[in-house]
Write a protein that holds these residues in place. Structure first.
Motif, short mmCIF file in Angstrom:
data_model
loop_
_atom_site.label_atom_id
_atom_site.label_comp_id
_atom_site.label_asym_id
_atom_site.label_seq_id
_atom_site.Cartn_x
_atom_site.Cartn_y
_atom_site.Cartn_z
N LEU A 457 -0.56 4.43 4.20
CA LEU A 457 -0.79 4.06 5.59
C LEU A 457 0.37 4.58 6.41
O LEU A 457 1.54 4.25 6.14
N ALA A 458 0.07 5.39 7.40
CA ALA A 458 1.12 6.01 8.22
C ALA A 458 0.77 5.88 9.69
O ALA A 458 -0.39 6.02 10.08
N LEU A 495 1.53 2.28 -3.38
CA LEU A 495 1.40 1.92 -1.96
C LEU A 495 2.52 2.60 -1.19
O LEU A 495 3.69 2.51 -1.57
N THR A 496 2.14 3.28 -0.09
CA THR A 496 3.11 3.94 0.77
C THR A 496 2.86 3.51 2.20
O THR A 496 1.74 3.62 2.71
N LEU A 497 3.91 3.02 2.86
CA LEU A 497 3.85 2.61 4.26
C LEU A 497 4.83 3.46 5.05
O LEU A 497 6.01 3.57 4.66
N SER A 498 4.37 4.05 6.15
CA SER A 498 5.20 4.95 6.94
C SER A 498 5.18 4.54 8.41
O SER A 498 4.09 4.37 8.99
N ARG A 499 6.38 4.34 8.95
CA ARG A 499 6.58 4.07 10.37
C ARG A 499 5.80 2.84 10.85
O ARG A 499 5.07 2.89 11.83
N MET A 516 -2.23 -7.06 -4.66
CA MET A 516 -1.98 -5.88 -5.49
C MET A 516 -1.32 -6.30 -6.79
O MET A 516 -0.11 -6.10 -6.98
N PRO A 517 -2.02 -6.89 -7.72
CA PRO A 517 -1.38 -7.42 -8.93
C PRO A 517 -0.87 -6.36 -9.89
O PRO A 517 -0.01 -6.66 -10.72
N VAL A 518 -1.36 -5.12 -9.82
CA VAL A 518 -0.93 -4.10 -10.77
C VAL A 518 -0.14 -3.00 -10.07
O VAL A 518 -0.07 -1.86 -10.54
N LEU A 519 0.47 -3.31 -8.93
CA LEU A 519 1.26 -2.32 -8.20
C LEU A 519 2.42 -1.83 -9.05
O LEU A 519 3.18 -2.63 -9.59
N VAL A 520 2.57 -0.50 -9.12
CA VAL A 520 3.63 0.12 -9.91
C VAL A 520 4.68 0.77 -9.02
O VAL A 520 5.87 0.75 -9.32
N SER A 521 4.28 1.34 -7.90
CA SER A 521 5.19 2.08 -7.04
C SER A 521 5.01 1.63 -5.60
O SER A 521 3.88 1.56 -5.10
N LEU A 522 6.12 1.36 -4.91
CA LEU A 522 6.12 0.98 -3.51
C LEU A 522 7.07 1.89 -2.76
O LEU A 522 8.25 2.01 -3.12
N SER A 523 6.56 2.55 -1.70
CA SER A 523 7.36 3.48 -0.90
C SER A 523 7.31 3.05 0.55
O SER A 523 6.22 2.81 1.10
N LEU A 524 8.47 2.98 1.18
CA LEU A 524 8.59 2.62 2.59
C LEU A 524 9.30 3.74 3.30
O LEU A 524 10.44 4.09 2.96
#
Length: 706
Positions: A457-458, A495-499, A516-524
């Protein structure tokens, strides 16, 4: 004067002859000496040349580039001189064009020999109007010999229409003999007349493009007028008699074309023969949306009816790219035509959805939120895996923009409401870029993604408000349930969140991560107020997985995490309010071994605190601070179902919820994952003002790769 006697003259002649004989013998001797010296000189010259060559070879052996074998050198040359994927195919130095094959062939003798002996190196030919040189094209064609050709022609806006037509006609005439070995063809023309000549060459039955794999036809002027090329607007080459006769010929290369990649930019659809589209894998359409309806007869308007007809001819299509392209909606779904109220008439043509069984990727830029659901309703894509969407915000002062895209009014009637929900059963990767908050909450509300694994989501709003310090204030991240129709994401791993700005409201971060119970990677990326999200990640619970038997020693309390027990990777880029203490707290909560909570002594087994509230889960004690204390006791063994139809209910625990992952069939397993979280293995920190490089490197002591 007295005459000499004959005998006297004979005596003088005898003396002269004797002298001549002596001189001839000397001359012969000298010539023999010279020949010997010349042979010696030639021998010395040959030895010198051999030694000089050896010296050059020995000196060249010191350079690593000469250690490579010729076969590898050929591959390097071909890779460095490839024209595919570049806008300008020549090195431009002071307005002088240096084409890569020519440059490579002029480096040294070995490179020139290798270059001239490699036909592939000369098979990529580019013609630019600012460096027009037909002779170079003929040289390249001759040196390419039997290799497949990649041909490109590109015009600029400065060239006259007549000059462009002459050059295109010359190129097409020269290419007739090499048509069977053309692999890719690109024409970027200014005038539609030039493109018409190219299309006529493509549809000519005498030209067999048996090796053609890539075709790019582009009109470089937006909204060109087809005043002199009316047949391109009204003519359908799929019904032309010559093409039908060509398809009936016993020629497999024509009946089953090898064309896999097609780009059409401002070029009317339905001008290519059907056999060109049978095996198409990738399609790129570039048609800039009109700001008003074209009133001229010579203007082209991309209609949805054309797109449906065109896409129905591409059964093997795998990737669809709509670059700044939105069709004019002149059709409606056939199943919706019967649902119209009796008092409502529609000028739209009923049409069924187009089924594309092999389509896996859709990349669409700059539609409005209202366009996305309407367009996707006409596509049946059961195997779609990736959806990359960049949505444009509707101008507040131009609400009539919807009229230019086929809408009856700015508030669509029942015929345009499209209440049906579009399901993507195989979609795994969703990238959504929106300008502002409103498009983000409206664009995919009528879509379902049951197996989604990646979300990006950006926010691309360039009109974001600036703070006093000159920093940009991104919009608040909307609630997940307002973005997606079903916010539960049991398969999501990335999951990637931008701005975006994380909402400071309590529970918003927990609600986001709890889905998101099986989330492995989170990017902000450039997100604000991330401390609330970090608090949710570091929140801990302390308890026991299993209650001890009656009279046994109390079980040792274990430390767990509240959300995302499988999280392994964190990435922060441009998060200026993120401090190192928050990152360290998250890593500590997941990477250190489970220990007994010092503030909570073990309970007396069999006491009232150990009684379960239900056969599976029981709660005892109250947490202090961010930690909650509880015990989960096993009532009976729960066997996983063979084919689980749904997800079991989450185990309710004081202060949080255990949401089961896709392979969790009981709250017991959910609790086990929460009490045995994965370690944080990777953390990327870039351009975060409050975190120094030394702070980031100190995470290595905790087993984290930075």
């Amino acid at each position: 004067m007295n005459r000499r006697r004959k005998s006297s003259i004979d005596q003088d002649i005898t003396v002269v002859k004797a002298q001549l004989d002596i001189l001839r013998r000397r001359e012969a001797e000298y010539q023999t000496l010279l020949d010997g010296i010349r042979r010696l000189m030639d021998t010395v010259h040959d030895e010198r040349v051999a030694l000089e060559t050896k010296e050059i070879c020995l000196d060249a052996q010191k350079k690593p580039i000469n250690w490579l074998p010729t076969e590898l050198l050929v591959d390097i040359f071909v890779e460095c001189t490839t024209l595919r994927g570049r806008d300008d195919q020549a090195f431009c130095i002071d307005d002088v064009q240096h084409h890569p094959p020519v440059v490579v062939s002029h480096v040294c003798q070995r490179w020139r020999c290798v270059a001239l002996a490699t036909p592939r190196l000369w098979s990529q030919i580019s013609f630019q109007d600012y460096s027009w040189n037909p002779r170079r094209g003929r040289i390249f064609t001759a040196r390419s010999r039997g290799a497949l050709l990649d041909l490109q022609y590109s015009s600029s806006t400065d060239i006259t229409l007549s000059e462009e037509a002459k050059r295109v006609d010359y190129l097409l005439t020269e290419l007739v003999a090499d048509v069977p070995r053309i692999r890719s063809l690109l024409f970027r023309c200014k005038a539609p007349q030039s493109l018409e000549m190219v299309i006529k060459t493509l549809v000519c039955p005498g030209n067999k493009f048996s090796q053609l794999q890539s075709l790019d036809l582009c009109a470089i002027i937006p909204g060109p007028a087809y005043s002199n090329t009316i047949p391109l607007l009204s003519r359908d080459h799929l019904k032309d008699k010559p093409v039908e006769q060509a398809e009936n010929e016993d020629d497999s290369a024509r009946r089953w074309s090898g064309l896999h990649h097609l780009v059409l930019e401002e070029v009317p659809l339905l001008n290519l023969p059907k056999y060109f589209l049978v095996n198409l894998r990738s399609l790129v359409l570039v048609f800039c949306p009109r700001k008003n309806l074209p009133m001229r007869r010579t203007a082209y308007l991309l209609k949805m009816s054309y797109m449906c007809q065109f896409l129905s001819l591409t059964p093997r299509l795998e990737e669809l790219t709509l670059n700044n392209t939105v069709p004019f909606f002149d059709v409606m779904l056939s199943k919706d035509a019967g649902d119209l109220p009796p008092d409502e008439e529609s000028h739209l043509i009923p049409t069924p959805p187009v089924r594309l069984d092999h389509l896996k990727i859709i990349d669409w830029s700059y539609p409005y939120a209202a366009d996305v659901h309407r367009f996707m309703s006409f596509l049946d894509v059961p195997r779609l895996e990736k959806f990359d969407l960049q949505v444009e915000e509707l101008p507040p002062k131009r609400s009539d923009m919807l009229l230019w895209r086929g809408y009856q009014s700015t508030s669509p009637p029942a015929s345009l409401a499209l209440p049906n929900v579009v399901d993507f059963p195989s979609l795994r990767d969703l990238s959504l870029q929106c300008a502002g908050e409103e498009p983000a909450v409206a664009v995919v509300r009528k879509f379902t993604f049951p197996v989604l694994e990646k979300i990006e989501l950006a926010n691309i709003d360039t009109a974001a408000q600036s703070l006093q310090g000159g920093e940009i204030s991104p919009p608040i991240l909307p609630r997940l349930e307002s973005i997606l129709r079903d916010p539960r994401l049991p398969h999501l791993t990335h999951l990637t969140l931008s701005r975006f700005t994380i909402s400071p409201e309590y529970g918003r971060a927990d609600a986001l991560l709890g889905y998101m119970p099986v989330l492995v990677s989170l990017s902000l990326d450039a997100c604000g107020r991330v401390e609330r999200l970090m608090k949710g990640l570091e929140e801990k619970i302390v308890g026991a997985i299993k209650a001890p038997p009656q009279g046994a020693n109390p079980t040792k309390p274990r430390r767990g995490v509240k959300v995302c027990p499988r999280l392994e990777a964190l990435s922060f880029w441009g998060c200026h309010d993120l401090d190192f203490a928050s990152v360290l707290a998250v890593v500590h909560s997941r990477n250190r071994p489970y220990v007994r909570d010092a503030e909570d002594p073990p309970k007396n087994p069999g006491g009232p605190q150990d009684k379960a509230a239900n056969p599976v889960t029981g709660v005892s004690g109250r947490g202090k601070g961010a930690e909650k204390k509880e015990e989960v006791s096993m009532g009976r063994q729960i066997r996983p179902l063979r084919k689980p139809q749904g997800h079991s209910a989450s185990a309710q625990i004081t202060g949080g919820t255990f949401a089961p992952s896709s392979n969790i069939v009981s709250t017991l397993i959910a609790a086990q994952e929460a009490f045995q979280p994965a370690h944080i293995l990777y953390v990327r920190i870039k351009d975060c003002k409050l975190i120094t490089e030394a702070d980031a490197l100190s995470l290595k002591d905790l087993g984290v790769a930075v």
